[in-house]
Design an enzyme around this catalytic site. Structure first.
Site, PDB file in Angstrom:
ATOM      1  N   PHE A 191       0.758  -1.063  -0.152  1.00 33.71           N
ATOM      2  CA  PHE A 191      -0.172  -0.090  -0.095  1.00 33.71           C
ATOM      3  C   PHE A 191       0.978   1.408  -0.126  1.00 33.71           C
ATOM      4  O   PHE A 191       1.767   1.195   0.553  1.00 33.71           O
ATOM      5  CB  PHE A 191      -0.966  -0.082   1.018  1.00 33.71           C
ATOM      6  N   CYS A 192       0.232   2.283  -0.594  1.00 28.25           N
ATOM      7  CA  CYS A 192       1.081   3.580  -1.024  1.00 28.25           C
ATOM      8  C   CYS A 192       2.582   3.356  -1.465  1.00 28.25           C
ATOM      9  O   CYS A 192       3.619   3.682  -0.926  1.00 28.25           O
ATOM     10  CB  CYS A 192       1.257   4.350   0.401  1.00 28.25           C
ATOM     11  N   PRO A 193       2.397   2.611  -2.799  1.00 24.06           N
ATOM     12  CA  PRO A 193       3.730   2.330  -3.323  1.00 24.06           C
ATOM     13  C   PRO A 193       4.490   3.611  -3.869  1.00 24.06           C
ATOM     14  O   PRO A 193       3.711   4.531  -4.254  1.00 24.06           O
ATOM     15  CB  PRO A 193       3.343   1.201  -4.442  1.00 24.06           C
TER      16      PRO A 193
ATOM     17  N   LYS B 250       7.912  -4.329   2.648  1.00 27.62           N
ATOM     18  CA  LYS B 250       7.970  -2.797   2.826  1.00 27.62           C
ATOM     19  C   LYS B 250       7.441  -2.488   4.398  1.00 27.62           C
ATOM     20  O   LYS B 250       6.668  -3.104   4.756  1.00 27.62           O
ATOM     21  CB  LYS B 250       7.039  -2.075   1.859  1.00 27.62           C
TER      22      LYS B 250
END
Length: 281
Positions: free
Chosen positions: A151-153, A164
């Site tokens: 998420f939020c790459p 991550k």
């Protein structure tokens, strides 16, 4: 994928900083509060105040990006999250949806930009290097590079062994800017990813809504991890203490100015952010 420590020679110098931690109790009613605080503090830095490293947490919040808010059923998905007791907002900085709780540390470098000329790649590397160096007592394996399925790459995802734990974004004002990051330290990365995935599934709706593949991240919970899971970091407090030592080794930490505690106009700034980013598409 790049080893963070090999990129430190390319980073910008770290200026003298004010270190300011917003107490957890001060953020728990509304996650917009620390974001509005940073907007106001950034204006002061733009007027000549000493740069700031701001640290804060929130007990339970979903912070989404501008594009997330444009998904066809985003308002309904946001309301469902609020009804479950989680604070929700649209943040002014870039990036996509992030799940916050007590085990996630948020960091923001608030820096001047008097000439309106900044090098975001260098500043992103600076933030990534600080985050990775603070991890060294437990692991030297931190790398930067986008983690697909997270998420939020972004290009400056920070990870350990392909999972991550940190994402970095930025927010610009006229004469100052903010480099901001979330660092998952305690708890489960996969559980946070599942919560974000649930939000996107609900916000996007079925295929008849016309949402395209590129309109939001497809989150794979297996791509996310906390530093407790990836490196055995025992607590947010232990990581924060290590981060302070790293910062002190690079620059002077000055006494915090009194205005940092009681910034005028916070309530009005929160209302302005909600009006601009949350209520409008």
């Amino acid at each position: 994928m790049e080893n963070v420590h090999r990129s430190t020679e390319k980073t910008t110098a770290l200026p003298e900083l004010q270190w300011f931690e917003t107490p957890l109790a001060a953020t728990q009613e509304n996650v917009l509060s620390p974001l509005a605080w940073e907007e106001l503090a950034c204006r002061q830095v733009g007027k000549g105040a000493t740069p700031i490293l701001h640290l804060w947490r929130h007990p339970s919040a979903l912070v989404i990006g501008h594009r997330d808010r444009r998904l066809p059923y985003a308002p309904q998905a946001m309301e469902r999250v609020r009804n479950a007791g989680t604070s929700v907002c649209v943040r002014p900085s870039g990036g996509a949806a992030v799940m916050l709780d007590r085990g996630v540390l948020n960091l923001s470098l608030i820096l001047p930009n008097p000439q309106r000329a900044i090098s975001l790649h260098e500043d992103f590397r600076l933030m990534a290097a600080l985050i990775a160096d603070a991890l060294v007592p437990w692991s030297g394996e931190a790398q930067t590079g986008e983690i697909l399925g997270s998420f939020c790459p972004g290009d400056y995802d920070v990870s350990v062994r392909g999972r991550k734990f940190c994402g970095i974004a930025q927010r610009r004002q006229a004469k100052a800017y903010i480099i901001t990051a979330f660092v998952m330290i305690e708890g489960s990365g996969a559980e946070r990813a599942q919560a974000v995935q649930h939000f996107y599934t609900e916000a996007a709706g079925d295929t008849s809504a016309g949402v395209q593949q590129q309109d939001y991240p497809r989150v794979n919970p297996a791509t996310m991890g906390s530093l407790a899971e990836l490196a055995g970091v025992p607590s947010v407090e232990a990581y924060t203490a290590s981060l302070r030592r790293v910062v002190e080794s690079r620059t002077a930490i000055l006494p915090a100015d009194g205005w940092l505690v009681q910034l005028e106009g916070l309530t009005e700034q929160m209302a302005a952010l909600r009006e601009r980013y949350d209520l409008q598409v």
